[in-house]
Design an enzyme around this catalytic site. Structure first.
Site, PDB file in Angstrom:
ATOM      1  N   ARG A 208     -10.021   0.513   8.411  1.00  0.00           N
ATOM      2  CA  ARG A 208      -9.493  -0.890   8.538  1.00  0.00           C
ATOM      3  C   ARG A 208     -10.579  -1.921   9.408  1.00  0.00           C
ATOM      4  O   ARG A 208     -10.037  -2.886   9.665  1.00  0.00           O
ATOM      5  CB  ARG A 208      -8.279  -0.473   9.303  1.00  0.00           C
ATOM      6  CG  ARG A 208      -7.071  -1.647   9.241  1.00  0.00           C
ATOM      7  CD  ARG A 208      -5.902  -1.239  10.001  1.00  0.00           C
ATOM      8  NE  ARG A 208      -4.798  -1.791   9.962  1.00  0.00           N
ATOM      9  CZ  ARG A 208      -3.693  -1.348   9.230  1.00  0.00           C
ATOM     10  NH1 ARG A 208      -3.851  -0.449   8.554  1.00  0.00           N
ATOM     11  NH2 ARG A 208      -2.563  -2.001   9.215  1.00  0.00           N
TER      12      ARG A 208
ATOM     13  N   ARG B   2      -0.595  -9.677  13.214  1.00  0.00           N
ATOM     14  CA  ARG B   2      -1.051  -8.446  12.155  1.00  0.00           C
ATOM     15  C   ARG B   2      -2.152  -9.236  11.029  1.00  0.00           C
ATOM     16  O   ARG B   2      -2.963  -8.783  10.596  1.00  0.00           O
ATOM     17  CB  ARG B   2       0.095  -7.603  11.517  1.00  0.00           C
ATOM     18  CG  ARG B   2       0.863  -6.682  12.448  1.00  0.00           C
ATOM     19  CD  ARG B   2       2.022  -6.226  12.074  1.00  0.00           C
ATOM     20  NE  ARG B   2       1.843  -5.299  10.889  1.00  0.00           N
ATOM     21  CZ  ARG B   2       2.788  -4.975   9.976  1.00  0.00           C
ATOM     22  NH1 ARG B   2       4.099  -5.182  10.616  1.00  0.00           N
ATOM     23  NH2 ARG B   2       2.804  -4.353   9.258  1.00  0.00           N
TER      24      ARG B   2
ATOM     25  N   ARG C  47      11.679  -5.679   5.294  1.00  0.00           N
ATOM     26  CA  ARG C  47      11.471  -3.999   5.036  1.00  0.00           C
ATOM     27  C   ARG C  47      12.307  -3.476   5.939  1.00  0.00           C
ATOM     28  O   ARG C  47      12.679  -3.749   7.264  1.00  0.00           O
ATOM     29  CB  ARG C  47      10.006  -3.587   5.590  1.00  0.00           C
ATOM     30  CG  ARG C  47       9.773  -2.449   5.443  1.00  0.00           C
ATOM     31  CD  ARG C  47       8.291  -1.750   5.549  1.00  0.00           C
ATOM     32  NE  ARG C  47       7.612  -2.530   6.322  1.00  0.00           N
ATOM     33  CZ  ARG C  47       6.241  -2.299   6.526  1.00  0.00           C
ATOM     34  NH1 ARG C  47       5.702  -1.677   5.620  1.00  0.00           N
ATOM     35  NH2 ARG C  47       5.527  -2.863   7.265  1.00  0.00           N
TER      36      ARG C  47
ATOM     37  N   ARG D 158      11.117  -1.704  11.484  1.00  0.00           N
ATOM     38  CA  ARG D 158       9.861  -1.340  12.400  1.00  0.00           C
ATOM     39  C   ARG D 158       9.732  -2.323  13.450  1.00  0.00           C
ATOM     40  O   ARG D 158       9.953  -3.528  13.206  1.00  0.00           O
ATOM     41  CB  ARG D 158       8.538  -1.222  11.526  1.00  0.00           C
ATOM     42  CG  ARG D 158       8.542   0.154  10.844  1.00  0.00           C
ATOM     43  CD  ARG D 158       6.987   0.378   9.969  1.00  0.00           C
ATOM     44  NE  ARG D 158       6.078  -0.597  10.295  1.00  0.00           N
ATOM     45  CZ  ARG D 158       4.903  -0.419   9.697  1.00  0.00           C
ATOM     46  NH1 ARG D 158       4.948   0.226   8.254  1.00  0.00           N
ATOM     47  NH2 ARG D 158       3.948  -1.088   9.918  1.00  0.00           N
TER      48      ARG D 158
ATOM     49  N   LYS E  84       1.004  -1.090  -0.071  1.00  0.00           N
ATOM     50  CA  LYS E  84      -0.015   0.064  -0.122  1.00  0.00           C
ATOM     51  C   LYS E  84       0.764   1.131  -0.054  1.00  0.00           C
ATOM     52  O   LYS E  84       0.672   2.014  -0.873  1.00  0.00           O
ATOM     53  CB  LYS E  84      -0.906   0.085   1.416  1.00  0.00           C
ATOM     54  CG  LYS E  84      -1.977  -1.246   1.232  1.00  0.00           C
ATOM     55  CD  LYS E  84      -2.740  -1.185   2.351  1.00  0.00           C
ATOM     56  CE  LYS E  84      -2.120  -1.286   3.715  1.00  0.00           C
ATOM     57  NZ  LYS E  84      -1.511  -2.687   4.019  1.00  0.00           N
TER      58      LYS E  84
HETATM   59  P1  AP5 Z   1       4.671  -1.681   1.778  1.00  0.00           P
HETATM   60  O1  AP5 Z   1       4.454  -0.744   0.800  1.00  0.00           O
HETATM   61  O2  AP5 Z   1       5.508  -0.845   2.837  1.00  0.00           O
HETATM   62  O3  AP5 Z   1       3.382  -2.452   2.516  1.00  0.00           O
HETATM   63  P2  AP5 Z   1       2.398  -1.872   3.070  1.00  0.00           P
HETATM   64  O4  AP5 Z   1       1.110  -2.406   2.548  1.00  0.00           O
HETATM   65  O5  AP5 Z   1       2.063  -0.376   3.164  1.00  0.00           O
HETATM   66  O6  AP5 Z   1       2.524  -2.641   4.680  1.00  0.00           O
HETATM   67  P3  AP5 Z   1       2.334  -2.000   6.064  1.00  0.00           P
HETATM   68  O7  AP5 Z   1       2.967  -3.002   6.838  1.00  0.00           O
HETATM   69  O8  AP5 Z   1       2.943  -0.789   6.147  1.00  0.00           O
HETATM   70  O9  AP5 Z   1       0.802  -2.018   6.301  1.00  0.00           O
HETATM   71  P4  AP5 Z   1       0.144  -2.171   7.519  1.00  0.00           P
HETATM   72  O10 AP5 Z   1      -1.235  -2.107   6.943  1.00  0.00           O
HETATM   73  O11 AP5 Z   1       0.301  -3.504   8.184  1.00  0.00           O
HETATM   74  O12 AP5 Z   1       0.922  -1.205   8.590  1.00  0.00           O
HETATM   75  P5  AP5 Z   1       0.412   0.313   8.853  1.00  0.00           P
HETATM   76  O13 AP5 Z   1       1.628   1.253   8.914  1.00  0.00           O
HETATM   77  O14 AP5 Z   1      -0.821   0.873   8.060  1.00  0.00           O
HETATM   78  O15 AP5 Z   1       5.510  -2.731   1.507  1.00  0.00           O
HETATM   79  C1  AP5 Z   1       6.120  -3.942   2.472  1.00  0.00           C
HETATM   80  C2  AP5 Z   1       7.762  -4.288   1.933  1.00  0.00           C
HETATM   81  O16 AP5 Z   1       7.597  -4.964   0.809  1.00  0.00           O
HETATM   82  C3  AP5 Z   1       8.535  -3.161   1.910  1.00  0.00           C
HETATM   83  O17 AP5 Z   1       9.741  -3.340   2.206  1.00  0.00           O
HETATM   84  C4  AP5 Z   1       8.593  -2.895   0.099  1.00  0.00           C
HETATM   85  O18 AP5 Z   1       9.871  -2.540  -0.520  1.00  0.00           O
HETATM   86  C5  AP5 Z   1       8.333  -4.205  -0.336  1.00  0.00           C
HETATM   87  N1  AP5 Z   1       7.469  -4.332  -1.540  1.00  0.00           N
HETATM   88  C6  AP5 Z   1       6.270  -3.798  -1.616  1.00  0.00           C
HETATM   89  N2  AP5 Z   1       5.613  -4.082  -2.927  1.00  0.00           N
HETATM   90  C7  AP5 Z   1       6.383  -5.034  -3.407  1.00  0.00           C
HETATM   91  C8  AP5 Z   1       6.399  -5.854  -4.374  1.00  0.00           C
HETATM   92  N3  AP5 Z   1       5.461  -5.707  -5.339  1.00  0.00           N
HETATM   93  N4  AP5 Z   1       7.412  -6.599  -4.891  1.00  0.00           N
HETATM   94  C9  AP5 Z   1       8.315  -6.855  -3.928  1.00  0.00           C
HETATM   95  N5  AP5 Z   1       8.486  -6.251  -2.843  1.00  0.00           N
HETATM   96  C10 AP5 Z   1       7.581  -5.357  -2.568  1.00  0.00           C
HETATM   97  O19 AP5 Z   1      -0.032   0.063  10.450  1.00  0.00           O
HETATM   98  C11 AP5 Z   1       0.626  -0.093  11.391  1.00  0.00           C
HETATM   99  C12 AP5 Z   1       0.058  -0.288  12.658  1.00  0.00           C
HETATM  100  O20 AP5 Z   1      -0.723   0.940  13.130  1.00  0.00           O
HETATM  101  C13 AP5 Z   1      -1.174  -1.261  12.623  1.00  0.00           C
HETATM  102  O21 AP5 Z   1      -0.834  -2.658  12.936  1.00  0.00           O
HETATM  103  C14 AP5 Z   1      -2.086  -0.916  13.530  1.00  0.00           C
HETATM  104  O22 AP5 Z   1      -1.966  -1.047  15.184  1.00  0.00           O
HETATM  105  C15 AP5 Z   1      -1.915   0.725  13.449  1.00  0.00           C
HETATM  106  N6  AP5 Z   1      -2.950   1.320  12.491  1.00  0.00           N
HETATM  107  C16 AP5 Z   1      -3.007   1.533  11.477  1.00  0.00           C
HETATM  108  N7  AP5 Z   1      -3.995   2.324  10.863  1.00  0.00           N
HETATM  109  C17 AP5 Z   1      -4.963   1.736  11.620  1.00  0.00           C
HETATM  110  C18 AP5 Z   1      -6.403   1.904  11.647  1.00  0.00           C
HETATM  111  N8  AP5 Z   1      -6.940   2.497  10.347  1.00  0.00           N
HETATM  112  N9  AP5 Z   1      -7.153   1.407  12.726  1.00  0.00           N
HETATM  113  C19 AP5 Z   1      -6.446   0.846  13.652  1.00  0.00           C
HETATM  114  N10 AP5 Z   1      -5.005   0.844  13.866  1.00  0.00           N
HETATM  115  C20 AP5 Z   1      -4.499   1.318  12.741  1.00  0.00           C
END
Ligand code: AP5
Length: 216
Positions: free
Chosen positions: A87, A170, A126, A159, A13
Protein backbone atom coordinates in the site's frame (compact mmCIF):
# COMPACT_ATOMS: atom_id res chain seq x y z
CA UNK A 1 -0.84 -18.40 -8.76
CA UNK A 2 0.36 -15.30 -6.88
CA UNK A 3 -1.80 -12.22 -7.41
CA UNK A 4 -1.62 -8.63 -6.15
CA UNK A 5 -5.05 -6.98 -6.18
CA UNK A 6 -4.76 -3.19 -6.00
CA UNK A 7 -7.58 -0.66 -5.69
CA UNK A 8 -8.93 2.23 -3.63
CA UNK A 9 -10.88 1.63 -0.42
CA UNK A 10 -14.22 0.08 -1.37
CA UNK A 11 -13.06 -0.89 -4.87
CA UNK A 12 -14.21 -4.44 -4.08
CA UNK A 13 -10.85 -6.04 -3.26
CA UNK A 14 -12.22 -8.18 -0.43
CA UNK A 15 -15.39 -9.08 -2.33
CA UNK A 16 -13.48 -10.26 -5.39
CA UNK A 17 -10.67 -11.93 -3.43
CA UNK A 18 -13.29 -14.24 -1.93
CA UNK A 19 -14.38 -15.19 -5.47
CA UNK A 20 -10.77 -15.67 -6.62
CA UNK A 21 -10.08 -17.93 -3.64
CA UNK A 22 -12.99 -20.23 -4.44
CA UNK A 23 -12.11 -20.41 -8.15
CA UNK A 24 -8.33 -20.85 -7.91
CA UNK A 25 -7.89 -22.45 -4.49
CA UNK A 26 -5.37 -19.81 -3.38
CA UNK A 27 -5.03 -18.14 0.03
CA UNK A 28 -6.60 -14.71 0.67
CA UNK A 29 -4.04 -12.54 2.48
CA UNK A 30 -5.74 -9.29 3.48
CA UNK A 31 -3.62 -6.90 5.55
CA UNK A 32 -6.81 -5.16 6.78
CA UNK A 33 -8.38 -8.45 7.92
CA UNK A 34 -5.17 -9.55 9.66
CA UNK A 35 -4.97 -6.19 11.47
CA UNK A 36 -8.64 -6.39 12.53
CA UNK A 37 -7.98 -9.91 13.89
CA UNK A 38 -4.96 -8.64 15.84
CA UNK A 39 -7.15 -5.86 17.29
CA UNK A 40 -9.92 -8.28 18.25
CA UNK A 41 -7.34 -10.47 20.03
CA UNK A 42 -5.86 -7.43 21.81
CA UNK A 43 -2.28 -8.10 20.68
CA UNK A 44 0.46 -5.44 20.82
CA UNK A 45 0.30 -5.08 17.04
CA UNK A 46 -3.48 -4.66 17.19
CA UNK A 47 -3.15 -1.96 19.87
CA UNK A 48 -0.49 -0.13 17.87
CA UNK A 49 -2.59 -0.26 14.68
CA UNK A 50 -5.87 0.92 16.23
CA UNK A 51 -5.57 4.71 16.07
CA UNK A 52 -4.17 4.68 12.51
CA UNK A 53 -6.98 2.46 11.25
CA UNK A 54 -9.76 4.40 12.97
CA UNK A 55 -8.57 7.70 11.50
CA UNK A 56 -8.07 6.32 7.97
CA UNK A 57 -4.29 6.71 7.89
CA UNK A 58 -1.78 3.95 7.23
CA UNK A 59 -0.18 1.76 9.88
CA UNK A 60 3.63 2.29 9.76
CA UNK A 61 5.45 0.31 7.07
CA UNK A 62 7.76 -1.45 9.53
CA UNK A 63 4.85 -3.15 11.33
CA UNK A 64 3.05 -4.08 8.11
CA UNK A 65 6.06 -5.43 6.23
CA UNK A 66 6.98 -7.77 9.08
CA UNK A 67 3.38 -8.98 9.44
CA UNK A 68 2.81 -9.57 5.70
CA UNK A 69 6.25 -11.08 5.01
CA UNK A 70 5.45 -13.76 7.58
CA UNK A 71 2.03 -14.40 6.01
CA UNK A 72 3.47 -14.63 2.47
CA UNK A 73 6.26 -16.98 3.55
CA UNK A 74 3.78 -19.26 5.35
CA UNK A 75 1.43 -19.46 2.32
CA UNK A 76 1.09 -22.89 0.67
CA UNK A 77 2.52 -23.63 -2.80
CA UNK A 78 -0.81 -23.08 -4.61
CA UNK A 79 -0.29 -19.35 -4.06
CA UNK A 80 -2.18 -16.38 -2.70
CA UNK A 81 -3.99 -13.18 -3.52
CA UNK A 82 -2.75 -10.07 -1.70
CA UNK A 83 -5.50 -7.61 -0.70
CA UNK A 84 -4.52 -4.21 0.76
CA UNK A 85 -0.79 -4.91 0.57
CA UNK A 86 1.48 -3.42 -0.70
CA UNK A 87 0.00 0.00 0.00
CA UNK A 88 3.09 2.22 -0.14
CA UNK A 89 6.07 2.16 -2.49
CA UNK A 90 8.25 1.16 0.49
CA UNK A 91 6.02 -1.86 1.09
CA UNK A 92 6.15 -2.81 -2.62
CA UNK A 93 9.95 -2.63 -2.59
CA UNK A 94 10.10 -4.70 0.60
CA UNK A 95 7.79 -7.31 -0.93
CA UNK A 96 9.93 -7.51 -4.09
CA UNK A 97 13.02 -7.86 -1.93
CA UNK A 98 11.56 -10.62 0.22
CA UNK A 99 10.25 -12.52 -2.83
CA UNK A 100 13.62 -12.16 -4.58
CA UNK A 101 15.17 -13.93 -1.58
CA UNK A 102 12.75 -16.86 -2.03
CA UNK A 103 11.81 -18.98 -5.03
CA UNK A 104 8.75 -17.32 -6.49
CA UNK A 105 7.61 -13.86 -7.53
CA UNK A 106 4.24 -12.26 -8.23
CA UNK A 107 2.48 -13.62 -11.35
CA UNK A 108 -0.26 -11.04 -11.86
CA UNK A 109 -0.99 -7.47 -10.73
CA UNK A 110 -4.62 -6.35 -11.11
CA UNK A 111 -5.79 -2.79 -10.46
CA UNK A 112 -9.49 -2.30 -9.70
CA UNK A 113 -10.46 1.21 -10.87
CA UNK A 114 -13.41 2.88 -9.23
CA UNK A 115 -14.80 6.44 -9.07
CA UNK A 116 -14.66 8.35 -5.76
CA UNK A 117 -18.45 8.78 -5.47
CA UNK A 118 -18.89 5.01 -5.90
CA UNK A 119 -16.28 4.44 -3.14
CA UNK A 120 -18.19 6.62 -0.68
CA UNK A 121 -21.54 4.94 -1.45
CA UNK A 122 -20.06 1.44 -1.12
CA UNK A 123 -18.11 2.05 2.06
CA UNK A 124 -20.78 3.90 4.00
CA UNK A 125 -23.28 1.14 3.09
CA UNK A 126 -21.01 -1.78 4.02
CA UNK A 127 -22.00 -3.99 6.94
CA UNK A 128 -19.91 -6.93 8.21
CA UNK A 129 -20.50 -9.96 10.36
CA UNK A 130 -18.31 -9.78 13.50
CA UNK A 131 -18.48 -13.58 13.81
CA UNK A 132 -17.70 -15.01 10.34
CA UNK A 133 -16.43 -11.89 8.52
CA UNK A 134 -19.07 -12.02 5.75
CA UNK A 135 -19.48 -8.65 4.03
CA UNK A 136 -22.79 -7.13 2.86
CA UNK A 137 -24.01 -3.82 1.52
CA UNK A 138 -27.30 -2.31 2.67
CA UNK A 139 -28.44 -1.77 -0.95
CA UNK A 140 -26.11 -3.64 -3.33
CA UNK A 141 -25.72 -6.92 -1.44
CA UNK A 142 -28.24 -6.94 1.41
CA UNK A 143 -28.57 -9.91 3.77
CA UNK A 144 -31.80 -11.91 3.57
CA UNK A 145 -32.95 -10.37 6.85
CA UNK A 146 -32.01 -6.74 7.48
CA UNK A 147 -29.04 -6.40 9.86
CA UNK A 148 -28.58 -10.16 10.34
CA UNK A 149 -25.84 -12.40 8.87
CA UNK A 150 -27.21 -15.06 6.47
CA UNK A 151 -24.61 -17.59 7.65
CA UNK A 152 -24.68 -17.46 11.46
CA UNK A 153 -27.52 -15.05 12.38
CA UNK A 154 -25.09 -12.66 14.14
CA UNK A 155 -26.01 -8.96 14.20
CA UNK A 156 -24.15 -7.08 11.45
CA UNK A 157 -21.91 -4.15 12.39
CA UNK A 158 -20.43 -1.13 10.62
CA UNK A 159 -16.63 -0.88 10.66
CA UNK A 160 -15.49 2.14 12.76
CA UNK A 161 -13.56 3.45 9.71
CA UNK A 162 -16.57 3.23 7.38
CA UNK A 163 -18.08 6.63 8.27
CA UNK A 164 -18.29 9.42 5.66
CA UNK A 165 -15.60 11.53 7.40
CA UNK A 166 -13.08 8.71 7.71
CA UNK A 167 -13.73 7.63 4.09
CA UNK A 168 -12.57 11.10 2.97
CA UNK A 169 -9.27 10.56 4.82
CA UNK A 170 -8.91 7.04 3.45
CA UNK A 171 -9.35 8.31 -0.10
CA UNK A 172 -6.83 11.12 0.46
CA UNK A 173 -4.39 8.58 1.90
CA UNK A 174 -5.01 6.34 -1.12
CA UNK A 175 -4.16 9.08 -3.65
CA UNK A 176 -1.14 10.25 -1.70
CA UNK A 177 0.46 6.93 -0.73
CA UNK A 178 -1.14 3.99 -2.53
CA UNK A 179 -1.79 5.22 -6.08
CA UNK A 180 2.03 5.56 -6.50
CA UNK A 181 2.20 1.78 -5.97
CA UNK A 182 0.23 1.33 -9.22
CA UNK A 183 2.81 3.52 -10.99
CA UNK A 184 5.64 1.59 -9.31
CA UNK A 185 4.34 -1.68 -10.76
CA UNK A 186 3.52 -0.11 -14.15
CA UNK A 187 7.15 0.96 -14.50
CA UNK A 188 8.28 -2.63 -13.95
CA UNK A 189 5.65 -4.91 -15.46
CA UNK A 190 2.14 -5.22 -16.95
CA UNK A 191 -0.62 -4.06 -14.63
CA UNK A 192 -4.11 -5.21 -15.65
CA UNK A 193 -6.63 -2.40 -15.12
CA UNK A 194 -10.21 -3.53 -14.47
CA UNK A 195 -13.20 -1.15 -14.44
CA UNK A 196 -14.72 -1.86 -11.02
CA UNK A 197 -17.64 0.61 -11.16
CA UNK A 198 -20.19 -1.97 -12.32
CA UNK A 199 -22.11 -4.44 -10.18
CA UNK A 200 -20.16 -7.27 -8.54
CA UNK A 201 -21.02 -9.89 -11.19
CA UNK A 202 -20.00 -7.57 -14.03
CA UNK A 203 -16.69 -6.76 -12.30
CA UNK A 204 -16.06 -10.45 -11.55
CA UNK A 205 -16.63 -11.30 -15.24
CA UNK A 206 -13.98 -8.75 -16.33
CA UNK A 207 -11.58 -9.91 -13.62
CA UNK A 208 -11.90 -13.62 -14.38
CA UNK A 209 -11.50 -12.99 -18.11
CA UNK A 210 -8.04 -11.59 -17.28
CA UNK A 211 -7.12 -14.21 -14.68
CA UNK A 212 -8.28 -17.15 -16.81
CA UNK A 213 -6.25 -15.90 -19.78
CA UNK A 214 -3.17 -15.38 -17.59
CA UNK A 215 -3.38 -18.69 -15.74
CA UNK A 216 -3.59 -20.80 -18.95
P1 AP5 B 1 -15.17 -4.49 -0.29
O1 AP5 B 1 -14.97 -5.66 -1.17
O2 AP5 B 1 -15.29 -4.73 1.18
O3 AP5 B 1 -14.07 -3.38 -0.65
P2 AP5 B 1 -12.51 -3.34 -0.36
O4 AP5 B 1 -11.84 -2.85 -1.61
O5 AP5 B 1 -12.04 -4.62 0.22
O6 AP5 B 1 -12.53 -2.14 0.68
P3 AP5 B 1 -11.84 -1.95 2.09
O7 AP5 B 1 -12.55 -0.76 2.68
O8 AP5 B 1 -11.82 -3.17 2.93
O9 AP5 B 1 -10.42 -1.58 1.64
P4 AP5 B 1 -9.44 -0.74 2.37
O10 AP5 B 1 -8.29 -0.97 1.46
O11 AP5 B 1 -9.74 0.68 2.65
O12 AP5 B 1 -9.44 -1.35 3.85
P5 AP5 B 1 -8.50 -2.40 4.55
O13 AP5 B 1 -9.36 -3.28 5.34
O14 AP5 B 1 -7.51 -2.97 3.60
O15 AP5 B 1 -16.48 -3.70 -0.80
C1 AP5 B 1 -16.94 -2.55 -0.12
C2 AP5 B 1 -18.49 -2.56 -0.11
O16 AP5 B 1 -18.98 -2.44 -1.45
C3 AP5 B 1 -19.08 -3.85 0.44
O17 AP5 B 1 -20.25 -3.52 1.14
C4 AP5 B 1 -19.43 -4.68 -0.80
O18 AP5 B 1 -20.55 -5.51 -0.56
C5 AP5 B 1 -19.75 -3.58 -1.82
N1 AP5 B 1 -19.30 -3.90 -3.18
C6 AP5 B 1 -18.09 -4.42 -3.54
N2 AP5 B 1 -18.01 -4.53 -4.88
C7 AP5 B 1 -19.19 -4.06 -5.36
C8 AP5 B 1 -19.72 -3.90 -6.69
N3 AP5 B 1 -19.01 -4.22 -7.79
N4 AP5 B 1 -20.96 -3.38 -6.83
C9 AP5 B 1 -21.67 -3.03 -5.75
N5 AP5 B 1 -21.25 -3.15 -4.47
C10 AP5 B 1 -20.02 -3.66 -4.29
O19 AP5 B 1 -7.65 -1.45 5.52
C11 AP5 B 1 -8.23 -0.82 6.64
C12 AP5 B 1 -7.15 -0.02 7.36
O20 AP5 B 1 -6.10 -0.91 7.83
C13 AP5 B 1 -6.41 1.02 6.51
O21 AP5 B 1 -7.11 2.25 6.46
C14 AP5 B 1 -5.07 1.13 7.26
O22 AP5 B 1 -5.19 1.91 8.42
C15 AP5 B 1 -4.81 -0.30 7.69
N6 AP5 B 1 -4.03 -1.05 6.69
C16 AP5 B 1 -4.44 -2.14 5.99
N7 AP5 B 1 -3.49 -2.56 5.16
C17 AP5 B 1 -2.42 -1.73 5.35
C18 AP5 B 1 -1.14 -1.63 4.75
N8 AP5 B 1 -0.72 -2.48 3.80
N9 AP5 B 1 -0.32 -0.64 5.16
C19 AP5 B 1 -0.71 0.25 6.13
N10 AP5 B 1 -1.91 0.22 6.71
C20 AP5 B 1 -2.77 -0.77 6.33
Amino acid sequence: MRVVLLGAPGAGKGTHCRRIVSQYDVLHLSSGDILRRERAEGTDLGKQAQSYMDSGTLVPDGLIVEMMSKAVKAAPGAGYVLDGFPRTVNQAEALDQSLADGESGIDVVINLQVDDDVVVERITGRRSCPKCGAVYHVKNMPPKQEGICDHDRAELVQRPDDTADVVKNRLATYYEQTKPVVDYYKAKRTVHDVDANGDADAVAALLFEKLDALSN
